[in-house]
Design a protein around this motif. Structure first.
Motif, PDB file in Angstrom:
ATOM      1  N   HIS A   1       0.837  -1.209   0.000  1.00 34.79           N
ATOM      2  CA  HIS A   1       0.000   0.000   0.000  1.00 34.79           C
ATOM      3  C   HIS A   1       0.870   1.258   0.000  1.00 34.79           C
ATOM      4  O   HIS A   1       0.611   2.210  -0.750  1.00 34.79           O
TER       5      HIS A   1
ATOM      6  N   GLN B   1      -3.065   4.701   5.426  1.00 30.52           N
ATOM      7  CA  GLN B   1      -2.944   3.370   4.829  1.00 30.52           C
ATOM      8  C   GLN B   1      -3.122   2.267   5.865  1.00 30.52           C
ATOM      9  O   GLN B   1      -3.585   1.182   5.545  1.00 30.52           O
TER      10      GLN B   1
ATOM     11  N   THR C   1      -6.689   1.830   5.823  1.00 30.34           N
ATOM     12  CA  THR C   1      -7.111   1.157   4.590  1.00 30.34           C
ATOM     13  C   THR C   1      -6.856  -0.339   4.681  1.00 30.34           C
ATOM     14  O   THR C   1      -7.700  -1.157   4.276  1.00 30.34           O
TER      15      THR C   1
ATOM     16  N   ARG D   1     -11.361   6.522   0.584  1.00 30.49           N
ATOM     17  CA  ARG D   1     -10.278   5.568   0.835  1.00 30.49           C
ATOM     18  C   ARG D   1      -8.971   6.263   1.191  1.00 30.49           C
ATOM     19  O   ARG D   1      -8.396   6.031   2.255  1.00 30.49           O
ATOM     20  N   GLU D   2      -8.499   7.110   0.301  1.00 28.18           N
ATOM     21  CA  GLU D   2      -7.141   7.637   0.457  1.00 28.18           C
ATOM     22  C   GLU D   2      -7.057   8.766   1.482  1.00 28.18           C
ATOM     23  O   GLU D   2      -6.072   8.864   2.215  1.00 28.18           O
TER      24      GLU D   2
ATOM     25  N   GLY E   1      -9.626   7.064   4.911  1.00 29.89           N
ATOM     26  CA  GLY E   1      -9.380   5.716   5.413  1.00 29.89           C
ATOM     27  C   GLY E   1     -10.633   5.010   5.887  1.00 29.89           C
ATOM     28  O   GLY E   1     -10.578   4.137   6.743  1.00 29.89           O
TER      29      GLY E   1
ATOM     30  N   TYR F   1     -11.941   0.204   1.898  1.00 29.54           N
ATOM     31  CA  TYR F   1     -10.929  -0.381   1.022  1.00 29.54           C
ATOM     32  C   TYR F   1     -11.116   0.096  -0.417  1.00 29.54           C
ATOM     33  O   TYR F   1     -10.199   0.050  -1.223  1.00 29.54           O
TER      34      TYR F   1
END
Length: 950
Positions: A88, A159, A162, A789-790, A793, A796
């Motif tokens: 990731h 991450q 994630t 997601r990015e 968080g 997924y």
């Protein structure tokens, strides 16, 4: 043919203050005649990097793979999940590539990319138009040599969330998702590199800090522990120069030694169990076997096939055919350090797994009397050959194979040895491995039972992992130093693309038989295979006139895969396997499909079997009863799955109670229960007609040759089939939240949308679904995914898309999100949809969309499957030959104003359904704080209470 070469070739070095680097050509493999081989050149750089180049000019694409010989097996006790976590982090930017830019640059270049981690290796890969090769290599080199300063605490934390979401979605919140983890923990001794899974444990993910992660990178991600494999429309000499330029100056990391095999042996059967949110009790029995590449690997593959693969297996006969279980299978799975012979039985509800185990042991022992036949070996070898040939269908497939062989065998040409080993297997070998690894040997025996049904386990747990003793081999993370390459060029400058090559859509021929069947095909001789795809219109939608029999299309398709007039299903399967061919019939929302795949040399025999399957079904009563029971069990199982519940409730709201699209394609318990065998026979007789059938042919065969083989289709009797017209869907007065309780769900499922419009190739649908939605939720770098997601968080992965066909389909935004972030996720989804509706696309997003979609044509027609999809769409929607050119013209000329108008028109955020399935006690209080009316529904979509909220 293999040529060993000890020649050193000196290339232009890019290292200041160093002697010119030397890159050695180690070997060159060329193809002779029809031998199954992937030609390549193999090089070694001065810093230890291995380079493999495969030249293939059949399509203007190139695939770049960077494989690091590090997976979860290199981790330490208490620090699991590092290799996957780093997968990731490698997408989060480096010195010369900004955060989120790696995905964006590859997409902007018309490419696709990803990364994967397993026990033994991590790989990163891109497929791009061949003029973008330098960009792909620049990106991969930057994260190999210039990553760590860009690894910030904030990126690390996002991450980490994630990865935890990924674990929740794929392990903790998925039925049977912990089977592999529980098996690994109890099969291998504490501290064994395979005693944990690649995803790692939550407590380890919580414990890890950013410096731990950086040390892991410094130890394992040097060029001397990596293989760069480049394949496609390239010149090897050019590739070598570029790799030398971008990778050659990166300093080697610490020395890495190959790990030695660590097989295990069990002293007694280890019984373990756990309760899960499932309907079917499951028994999983795992025997330890040797590692990948061991001399017994192929023989164990044959044994697994005899015991539990396909309709001729012992398990199929004893469990599935005799209605003792939903499914039963066996596989020998191998990794670098050890192997596992796994047996899985999915029993019917309320079945005691003790009974299942008893029958399973009897079935295993039956092998001793059954033995191994010549036919067994023939089936195994033919299927293996077919599988190896089909791996060659894409550049990415060939590159991946070369990279794996080099990483684990130090021989990219290991394909020849693999073929030799497969063909050398004898009956005696199979008997021997049975006696050596299975007969009388101990296994890990895992019972997975529904919650509250512990009485169903096979036997009381008798094993607990001893954490006081560890077989772990400590890794040395001392004296690690981050040294960056020194170059004579500016790495911060993104390479300019080369001249793009024109991409031509496949040339194709068309024909129409007198009975109405339409044919479209193209010749493709890259691999010696032929693919046929028959599409019979109707499918689930045919039940619109009689919803009381919904599910009949699926049941009919399933029965067509069973006995025929001249073959039992077992005999039919055996004949196919001996050819290495497949014929698969299935049914979807709007059609029944027949997929045929065969080696060219076996086409005639495969077509004879296709004729038998299509026109001489037996429709046996015992097959019908068994398949009907399985379909009813599958329907009942849907009520335990949050994703299925969310989709089912969402469709019911979208289409209304009596619409066929509000009913799953499998039907309902009531509808399937009412179906009789006569209903199936009548459905087949009335609706299987050439007048509503399209045939797509792709492969190593000319139009004239294939047409001479299709007489059996030309004789197919025509019937009058009427596809029911679409029914108007209910209007949505205002946006509401519909909530369904799924107690203790670790994640919530979200669906947001409305029924939009049908597909068209060059009109408003294309402009909206393909172009407008791209920036909103249609790409990894879309607003929705980057936000949820990015940046946050929460998930997924999150997305949006339009699902139109010949009938109006929905616009849907969806994600599985962390339970504690459910309400916040709904807020962010609606914020992005509202913002895009109100303000439209930015100029930067517009240009990115044009570049990404416009340059992706090079990847659209590479494999037989891709060509078949393209040709099938032409027939299905009666498209003109120039429709792709018209799409390109629309793409190139569409303006921000047009996109903004489409967003305003087709994103009615004030008139959408919002469906949330999650844990009521965690999720509902926060949802009630949002400014939407909230309606509680049960899992069937029926109201259980309504409350107006602020």
């Amino acid at each position: 043919m293999l040529q060993k070469i000890g020649l050193s070739i000196v290339l232009t070095a890019s290292v200041i203050g160093a002697a010119e680097a030397q890159t050695k050509l180690v070997e060159k493999v060329t193809k002779k005649g029809d031998e199954l081989v992937i030609p390549y050149e193999k090089y070694k750089l001065a810093n230890g990097l291995t380079l493999i180049v495969h030249e293939d000019h059949s399509d203007p694409v190139v695939h770049v793979d960077v494989t690091y010989h590090v997976g979860s097996a290199r981790e330490e006790v208490g620090k699991s999940g590092f290799a996957h976590f780093f997968e990731h982090m490698m997408f989060q930017g480096s010195d010369n590539v900004a955060d989120e830019e790696h995905f964006k640059i590859v997409s902007d270049a018309g490419g696709t990319l990803n990364g994967t981690t397993n026990r033994d290796r991590t790989n990163y890969f891109e497929t791009v138009p061949s003029n973008q090769l330098e960009t792909a290599l620049w990106l991969e080199a930057d994260r190999m040599g210039f990553l760590l300063d860009a690894v910030t605490q904030q990126k690390f934390e996002v991450q980490r969330e994630t990865v935890k979401n990924e674990r929740g979605q794929n392990y903790d919140n998925r039925p049977y998702g912990l089977v592999y983890e529980k098996t690994s923990e109890n099969l291998y001794p504490f501290g064994h590199p395979y005693s944990w899974t690649t995803i790692g444990y939550i407590e380890d993910l919580n414990r890890v800090n950013v410096n731990d992660l950086k040390n892991f990178f410094l130890r394992w991600y040097g060029p001397n522990n990596a293989t760069v494999t480049v394949g496609g429309d390239v010149n090897p000499a050019d590739v070598v120069k570029l790799v030398e330029k971008y990778f050659g100056s990166i300093p080697a990391g610490p020395a890495v030694n190959d790990m030695k095999p660590m097989p295990v042996k069990l002293e007694k059967d280890r019984y373990i169990s756990y309760e899960d949110n499932v309907r079917f009790p499951m028994l999983r029995m795992t025997y330890p076997t040797p590692e990948a590449g061991h001399k017994d690997e192929a023989a164990l593959g044959v044994l697994a096939e005899i015991l539990g693969q396909g309709r001729n297996s012992i398990f199929y006969k004893n469990f599935v055919k005799n209605q003792k279980a939903m499914s039963a299978s066996a596989f020998n799975s191998t990794s670098e350090l050890a192997g596992e012979f796994g047996i899985s039985v999915m029993a019917f509800p309320n079945t005691s797994l003790a009974q299942t185990e008893e029958l399973l042991r009897q079935s295993i022992a039956e092998f001793e009397t059954r033995g191994v036949t010549d036919e067994d070996l023939q089936r195994f070898k033919a299927s293996a050959e077919s599988g190896l040939v089909n791996r060659m269908a894409s550049v990415s497939g060939k590159v991946s194979q070369l990279a794996a062989y080099e990483t684990f065998r130090n021989n990219p040409n290991y394909l020849q040895e693999e073929i030799r080993r497969i063909n050398a297997v004898t009956k005696a070998d199979v008997q021997r491995v049975y006696n050596q690894y299975i007969k009388g040997k101990s296994a890990v025996i895992l019972s997975v039972v529904p919650k509250g049904k512990s009485e169903l386990i096979a036997k009381a747990d008798n094993y607990k992992v001893d954490t006081s003793k560890s077989v772990a081999q400590p890794q040395d993370y001392s004296n690690l130093k981050y040294t960056k390459a020194v170059d004579s060029f500016d790495r911060s400058k993104r390479p300019t693309a080369g001249q793009a090559k024109a991409v031509s859509v496949p040339n194709y021929y068309t024909a129409k038989f007198k009975n109405g069947l339409e044919v479209i095909g193209t010749k493709s001789d890259e691999i010696p295979t032929v693919t046929l795809q028959l599409t019979i219109a109707g499918g689930h939608r045919l039940s619109a006139a009689n919803p009381g029999k919904a599910g009949i299309s699926s049941l009919t398709a399933a029965l067509l895969n069973e006995d025929t007039e001249n073959y039992s299903s077992e005999q039919f399967s055996s004949e196919l396997d001996k050819l290495g061919s497949s014929i698969r019939i299935g049914s979807g929302t709007e059609d029944t499909y027949i997929m045929v795949s065969t080696l060219k040399k076996n086409l005639d025999k495969t077509l004879a079997l296709l004729e038998e399957r299509m026109f001489r079904p037996k429709f046996a009563q015992d097959d019908f009863e068994r398949l009907k029971k399985q379909q009813l069990e599958g329907i009942a199982n849907q009520s335990t799955q949050p994703t299925a519940i969310a989709t089912g409730v969402y469709n019911k709201l979208l289409y209304g109670e009596n619409h066929i699209m509000a009913i799953p394609t499998s039907g309902t318990t009531e509808s399937v229960s009412s179906i009789t065998l006569d209903d199936v026979k009548q459905f087949y007789k009335a609706n299987f007609s050439p007048s509503v059938t399209d045939l797509v042919v792709v492969g190593d065969i000319s139009e004239k040759e294939i047409m001479g083989k299709l007489d059996f289709l030309k004789k197919w009797e025509k019937k009058n089939v009427t596809i029911p017209a679409d029914v108007k869907t209910p209007a949505i007065a205002k946006t509401k939240i519909y909530f369904v309780d799924k107690p203790d769900a670790a994640q919530s499922e979200i669906r947001i949308g409305y029924v939009a419009m049908p597909y068209d190739a060059t009109g408003e649908y294309y402009k909206t679904a393909s172009l407008m939605n791209f920036a909103l939720g249609g790409a990894f770098n879309s607003r929705i995914n980057l936000n949820l997601r990015e940046d946050k968080g929460y998930t997924y992965g999150a997305r949006s898309g339009f699902g139109g066909s010949k009938f109006a389909g929905p616009f849907t935004a969806s994600a599985g999100v962390r339970a504690d972030a459910t309400a916040a996720s709904v807020v962010e989804f609606m914020k992005e949809i509202n913002d895009f509706r109100a303000k439209g696309i930015t100029e930067a997003e517009l240009q990115f969309m044009k570049n990404s979609i416009g340059q992706s044509d090079a990847r659209k027609y590479e494999t037989p499957g891709q060509k078949a999809v393209f040709l099938g769409r032409i027939l299905e929607y009666d498209l003109k030959k120039d429709y792709v050119a018209k799409q390109t013209q629309i793409l190139n000329t569409i303006t921000k104003k047009e996109i903004d108008a489409l967003a305003a028109k087709h994103l009615p955020s004030d008139k959408m359904h919002i469906v949330v399935v999650g844990d009521k006690k965690t999720v509902l209080p926060e949802l009630q704080k949002l400014n939407y009316e909230l309606v509680e529904l049960d899992t069937n979509g029926n109201p259980v209470g309504t409350s107006s909220v602020k």
